[in-house]
Design an enzyme around this catalytic site. Structure first.
Site, PDB file in Angstrom:
ATOM      1  N   ILE A  77       0.847  -1.205   0.000  1.00  0.00           N
ATOM      2  CA  ILE A  77       0.000   0.000   0.000  1.00  0.00           C
ATOM      3  C   ILE A  77       0.881   1.253   0.000  1.00  0.00           C
ATOM      4  O   ILE A  77       1.896   1.317   0.677  1.00  0.00           O
ATOM      5  CB  ILE A  77      -1.003   0.030   1.182  1.00  0.00           C
ATOM      6  CG1 ILE A  77      -0.307   0.017   2.532  1.00  0.00           C
ATOM      7  CG2 ILE A  77      -1.976  -1.122   1.095  1.00  0.00           C
ATOM      8  CD1 ILE A  77      -1.277   0.180   3.689  1.00  0.00           C
ATOM      9  N   CYS A  78       0.481   2.222  -0.806  1.00  0.00           N
ATOM     10  CA  CYS A  78       1.217   3.481  -0.911  1.00  0.00           C
ATOM     11  C   CYS A  78       1.130   4.217   0.424  1.00  0.00           C
ATOM     12  O   CYS A  78       0.039   4.509   0.911  1.00  0.00           O
ATOM     13  CB  CYS A  78       0.619   4.357  -2.012  1.00  0.00           C
ATOM     14  SG  CYS A  78       1.236   6.049  -1.974  1.00  0.00           S
ATOM     15  N   ILE A  79       2.282   4.514   0.995  1.00  0.00           N
ATOM     16  CA  ILE A  79       2.305   5.067   2.354  1.00  0.00           C
ATOM     17  C   ILE A  79       1.619   6.437   2.434  1.00  0.00           C
ATOM     18  O   ILE A  79       0.864   6.706   3.361  1.00  0.00           O
ATOM     19  CB  ILE A  79       3.739   5.098   2.925  1.00  0.00           C
ATOM     20  CG1 ILE A  79       3.748   5.572   4.371  1.00  0.00           C
ATOM     21  CG2 ILE A  79       4.670   5.964   2.088  1.00  0.00           C
ATOM     22  CD1 ILE A  79       5.031   5.272   5.106  1.00  0.00           C
ATOM     23  N   ALA A  82      -2.057   5.893   2.203  1.00  0.00           N
ATOM     24  CA  ALA A  82      -2.508   5.136   3.367  1.00  0.00           C
ATOM     25  C   ALA A  82      -2.653   6.054   4.583  1.00  0.00           C
ATOM     26  O   ALA A  82      -3.685   6.057   5.256  1.00  0.00           O
ATOM     27  CB  ALA A  82      -1.529   4.007   3.668  1.00  0.00           C
TER      28      ALA A  82
END
Lengths: 130, 123
Positions: A77-79, A82
């Site tokens: 997941i893209c931080i 997220a």
């Protein structure tokens, strides 16, 4: 063939997140490889550990769990997305002084570089949502 | 991260600049791809052409200005920016002052363009 998937839409709106999981499952069943599933923007909500669905509704979480646990598919997941959506692992919860993590441990905090790595090293990148 | 192979990428932007997070997600993906030395072009289609609206001001809505981010694209070696001519016409847009230099394509040209890349990323 090596596939990677990009999931852009929330699992709570429309069907794209579940379709992505079903697609990944089919790809593997047919003998191909899924290098990575990358969740970006509202797609990161797929990692929500504490989401509670109505009893008569399935969630996409069990589909993702099967892909990760039985087939070793990496769920990244893209931080930035997220954090914006309230999805934090233990490290980010500590760093941002939040009381507890909110993502399921199936998912890994990641950067957009991992999306680039995914498509650069895959024969196909399939986008879901958007 | 393993060694990155260089691929040709077309990022297709189909959504309005402030209606969702997709415009920003697409731009961030473009910038990350450029930073990792991928060869990429952009194509604005449908409602996505509204991202090119001159004189937009995202700050009014309390968000980062998409136009301003687009204006920084040349700094990142992004090769070409294409736009769906039909959508530009539908919105009656004057693109002479758009944030980046763009090339208009009609339907058949868009189809020709799309088959030239290793990957299409649709936002």
């Amino acid at each position: 063939m090596i596939y990677s998937l990009l999931v852009l839409s929330s699992p709570f709106s429309g069907h794209c997140s579940r379709t992505a999981a079903a697609f990944a499952h089919c790809v593997i069943t047919r003998g191909h490889t899924v290098r990575r599933v990358f969740f970006l923007d509202a797609g990161t909500l797929a990692s929500a550990a504490n989401s509670v669905s109505a009893q008569d509704e399935d969630t996409s979480m069990k589909d993702w769990a099967e892909l990760a646990n039985q087939h070793g598919v990496e769920l990244a997941i893209c931080i930035t997305s997220a954090l914006k959506h309230g999805m934090l692992d233990q490290v980010e919860a500590d760093r941002n002084e939040r009381p507890f993590p909110t993502i399921d441990s199936l998912f890994m905090m990641s950067g957009l570089g991992q999306l680039v790595d995914a498509y650069a090293n895959s024969d196909r990148l399939i986008t879901f949502g958007g | 991260m393993t060694a990155v192979t260089k691929k040709t990428i077309l990022i297709v932007l189909r959504h309005s600049p402030y209606g969702s997070g997709l415009a920003k997600a697409a731009l961030n993906t473009a910038l990350a791809s450029a930073a990792f030395d991928q060869s990429l072009d952009l194509l604005f289609m449908g409602n996505g052409v509204l991202q090119l609206q001159p004189d937009q001001d995202g700050r009014v809505k309390g968000v980062k200005d998409v136009g301003r981010q687009l204006a920084s694209l040349p700094l990142y070696d992004i090769n070409h920016v294409y736009v769906d001519a039909q959508a530009v016409e539908r919105y009656n847009m004057d693109l002479s002052k758009s944030p980046v230099e763009i090339r208009r394509l009609d339907g058949p040209e868009i189809r020709q363009l799309m088959i030239c890349y290793d990957h299409l990323l649709g936002f």
